[in-house]
Enzyme design. Sequence first.
Site, PDB file in Angstrom:
ATOM      1  N   GLY A  99       0.801  -1.219   0.000  1.00 27.15           N
ATOM      2  CA  GLY A  99       0.000   0.000   0.000  1.00 27.15           C
ATOM      3  C   GLY A  99       0.830   1.263   0.000  1.00 27.15           C
ATOM      4  O   GLY A  99       0.315   2.347   0.258  1.00 27.15           O
ATOM      5  N   HIS A 126       7.253  18.774   3.334  1.00 25.92           N
ATOM      6  CA  HIS A 126       7.607  17.705   2.387  1.00 25.92           C
ATOM      7  C   HIS A 126       6.793  16.442   2.690  1.00 25.92           C
ATOM      8  O   HIS A 126       6.582  16.098   3.862  1.00 25.92           O
ATOM      9  CB  HIS A 126       9.111  17.414   2.521  1.00 25.92           C
ATOM     10  CG  HIS A 126       9.654  16.531   1.450  1.00 25.92           C
ATOM     11  ND1 HIS A 126       9.592  15.153   1.507  1.00 25.92           N
ATOM     12  CD2 HIS A 126      10.296  16.838   0.286  1.00 25.92           C
ATOM     13  CE1 HIS A 126      10.150  14.641   0.433  1.00 25.92           C
ATOM     14  NE2 HIS A 126      10.604  15.643  -0.332  1.00 25.92           N
ATOM     15  N   PRO A 127       6.344  15.721   1.656  1.00 25.83           N
ATOM     16  CA  PRO A 127       5.544  14.503   1.869  1.00 25.83           C
ATOM     17  C   PRO A 127       6.241  13.468   2.748  1.00 25.83           C
ATOM     18  O   PRO A 127       5.606  12.886   3.647  1.00 25.83           O
ATOM     19  CB  PRO A 127       5.321  13.962   0.457  1.00 25.83           C
ATOM     20  CG  PRO A 127       5.468  15.137  -0.434  1.00 25.83           C
ATOM     21  CD  PRO A 127       6.487  16.030   0.223  1.00 25.83           C
ATOM     22  N   THR A 184     -38.315 -29.588  10.667  1.00 28.32           N
ATOM     23  CA  THR A 184     -36.960 -30.131  10.595  1.00 28.32           C
ATOM     24  C   THR A 184     -36.853 -30.918   9.310  1.00 28.32           C
ATOM     25  O   THR A 184     -37.822 -31.566   8.895  1.00 28.32           O
ATOM     26  CB  THR A 184     -36.657 -31.038  11.805  1.00 28.32           C
ATOM     27  OG1 THR A 184     -37.600 -32.120  11.825  1.00 28.32           O
ATOM     28  CG2 THR A 184     -36.738 -30.273  13.117  1.00 28.32           C
ATOM     29  N   HIS A 185     -35.711 -30.832   8.634  1.00 27.15           N
ATOM     30  CA  HIS A 185     -35.537 -31.468   7.318  1.00 27.15           C
ATOM     31  C   HIS A 185     -36.547 -30.926   6.306  1.00 27.15           C
ATOM     32  O   HIS A 185     -36.912 -31.618   5.353  1.00 27.15           O
ATOM     33  CB  HIS A 185     -35.678 -32.991   7.409  1.00 27.15           C
ATOM     34  CG  HIS A 185     -34.784 -33.625   8.423  1.00 27.15           C
ATOM     35  ND1 HIS A 185     -33.503 -34.038   8.136  1.00 27.15           N
ATOM     36  CD2 HIS A 185     -34.993 -33.904   9.737  1.00 27.15           C
ATOM     37  CE1 HIS A 185     -32.957 -34.565   9.229  1.00 27.15           C
ATOM     38  NE2 HIS A 185     -33.829 -34.488  10.208  1.00 27.15           N
ATOM     39  N   SER A 315     -42.377  -8.697 -11.118  1.00 28.18           N
ATOM     40  CA  SER A 315     -42.161  -9.306 -12.434  1.00 28.18           C
ATOM     41  C   SER A 315     -42.473  -8.307 -13.532  1.00 28.18           C
ATOM     42  O   SER A 315     -43.390  -7.484 -13.409  1.00 28.18           O
ATOM     43  CB  SER A 315     -43.049 -10.543 -12.598  1.00 28.18           C
ATOM     44  OG  SER A 315     -42.963 -11.050 -13.913  1.00 28.18           O
ATOM     45  N   LYS A 321     -47.452 -10.007  -9.255  1.00 32.46           N
ATOM     46  CA  LYS A 321     -46.472 -10.818  -8.542  1.00 32.46           C
ATOM     47  C   LYS A 321     -45.605  -9.916  -7.651  1.00 32.46           C
ATOM     48  O   LYS A 321     -45.117  -8.877  -8.080  1.00 32.46           O
ATOM     49  CB  LYS A 321     -45.587 -11.581  -9.521  1.00 32.46           C
ATOM     50  CG  LYS A 321     -44.763 -12.683  -8.893  1.00 32.46           C
ATOM     51  CD  LYS A 321     -44.061 -13.499  -9.991  1.00 32.46           C
ATOM     52  CE  LYS A 321     -43.452 -14.762  -9.425  1.00 32.46           C
ATOM     53  NZ  LYS A 321     -42.384 -14.504  -8.468  1.00 32.46           N
ATOM     54  N   VAL A 322     -45.445 -10.324  -6.408  1.00 34.77           N
ATOM     55  CA  VAL A 322     -44.621  -9.582  -5.454  1.00 34.77           C
ATOM     56  C   VAL A 322     -43.620 -10.556  -4.847  1.00 34.77           C
ATOM     57  O   VAL A 322     -43.984 -11.654  -4.421  1.00 34.77           O
ATOM     58  CB  VAL A 322     -45.476  -8.945  -4.346  1.00 34.77           C
ATOM     59  CG1 VAL A 322     -44.594  -8.223  -3.340  1.00 34.77           C
ATOM     60  CG2 VAL A 322     -46.502  -7.984  -4.948  1.00 34.77           C
ATOM     61  N   ASN A 323     -42.367 -10.160  -4.810  1.00 31.35           N
ATOM     62  CA  ASN A 323     -41.286 -11.036  -4.356  1.00 31.35           C
ATOM     63  C   ASN A 323     -40.639 -10.530  -3.062  1.00 31.35           C
ATOM     64  O   ASN A 323     -40.707  -9.340  -2.750  1.00 31.35           O
ATOM     65  CB  ASN A 323     -40.214 -11.146  -5.441  1.00 31.35           C
ATOM     66  CG  ASN A 323     -40.756 -11.731  -6.726  1.00 31.35           C
ATOM     67  OD1 ASN A 323     -41.648 -12.568  -6.706  1.00 31.35           O
ATOM     68  ND2 ASN A 323     -40.218 -11.280  -7.856  1.00 31.35           N
ATOM     69  N   GLU A 328     -33.823 -11.177  -0.608  1.00 35.18           N
ATOM     70  CA  GLU A 328     -32.915 -11.519  -1.709  1.00 35.18           C
ATOM     71  C   GLU A 328     -31.684 -10.619  -1.693  1.00 35.18           C
ATOM     72  O   GLU A 328     -30.552 -11.072  -1.913  1.00 35.18           O
ATOM     73  CB  GLU A 328     -33.661 -11.429  -3.035  1.00 35.18           C
ATOM     74  CG  GLU A 328     -34.707 -12.532  -3.209  1.00 35.18           C
ATOM     75  CD  GLU A 328     -35.624 -12.312  -4.390  1.00 35.18           C
ATOM     76  OE1 GLU A 328     -35.438 -11.308  -5.108  1.00 35.18           O
ATOM     77  OE2 GLU A 328     -36.527 -13.139  -4.596  1.00 35.18           O
TER      78      GLU A 328
END
Length: 463
Positions: A99, A126-127, A184-185, A315, A321-323, A328
């Site tokens: 860096g 000076h830098p 479960t599963h 969509s 359609k509502v997502n 997401e």
Amino acid sequence: MADYRIEKDSMGEVKVPKDAYYGAQTQRAFENFPVSNIGFSSDFISALGRVKKVAAIVNSDLDLLVDEVSDAVQKAAQEVIDNKFDSDFVVDIFQTGSGTSTNMNANEVIAKRANELKSGTDVTIHPNDHVNFGQSSNDVIPTTIRVSAALSIKQKLIPALQLLHKALLEKGDELKDVVKTGRTHLMDAMPVTIQQEFGGYARQIELGIKRLQSALERVQELPQGGTAVGTGINTHAEFGKRFAAAMSEDTGLEFVEAENHFEAQATVDAPVELSGQLKTIAVGLMKIGNDFRWMNSGPNSGIGELQLKALQPGSSIMPGKVNPVIEESLTMVCAQVIGNDAAITVGGQSGNFELNVMLPVVAHNLLQSIDILANAAKNFAERSVQGLTANREKIKQMVGKNPVLVTALNPLIGYDKAAKIAKTAFAEDRAVMEVAKEMTDLSEEELKKALNPINMTTGGFSD
């Protein structure tokens, strides 16, 4: 370059844009790394300015910089802290691994601006000789990573997670009387309350905050004072300790000098650990976000237990359609954080001997992870959790037809008889209560008591 000035460094003359505050070394780096057009974040640049400001304070206190020079450097560095010169930080992330180019970018910008602001001295600031006095890129950049990460965690991520934690607990309390089917599963299991489920999510967030706080103890050890290789060459013996104290005063966070400068500069173990905790939080948020998507699925052929707030059309071809767009977005953020952790892990392996040489990519990925996790957690709390509702009637119907409810009858009629009731209820799409009335000698009162879903959410036997 049509409009330029000539700057000189140890390698000769360079054309630099006329109005740029940076100088020759920054211009060389800009030309050498036309890779991604990704620069350091404003949080990193601000923290780098803070490192330069604090260094000037300490060097003045040690009588190593005259007060007039130190004051001008501090004023110019404060403007960098305030992000007034972000556009002058032009070096790509994918640059020299130490860096150094970005450190010199800061030194040049601050020096030029300090010369405009100075008063009471004829010294040309000076830098290297003044802005970078008693420092090396090899301790400045690792220190900046830690300072910027600690500030971002404290100021952004932890407050966002606290907001989400509170929202989950409050929504759980609001819906504490709603008993739903546990799973479960991905298969129906015993009932749980929404409060119990959301309490589990809240605990994930609470533990994430604790993990961050623990990791910050190591992150807040600062390498500054080790200079080139950790020995502290060309700086005052007390510089590291005083720098950490001054940085603490400047930020309100508890920074300390690294216990071992060779460890602090040769490795990025503390940032790697912090990234691992960010990944853990991302994994937890991924689970929560996907649970919300499942519970909201439908409206007719999905689970449909929760109703998320409708925020936008889902969509371009299917009207109405509502997502679950917030979930997401959240899960994509989680995927990015998990990927960033992989890059940081590889970066952490690249510390050969006395210096890590992937510092810029570690800094970029770490700060991006903190930033997007904070934004996504806050967004999830405000636009999803706080506004959701429960489809109470649908939940009640689904719970009543859950064949697994017969588990509560095991102590009364035995496993085999209960299994027959479950299979019949499922095959005939009937409530377990109805089938149990027909297939057992238990009274309606006994069945109501045994098959009351709320009673099944409070654990095992009691005296």
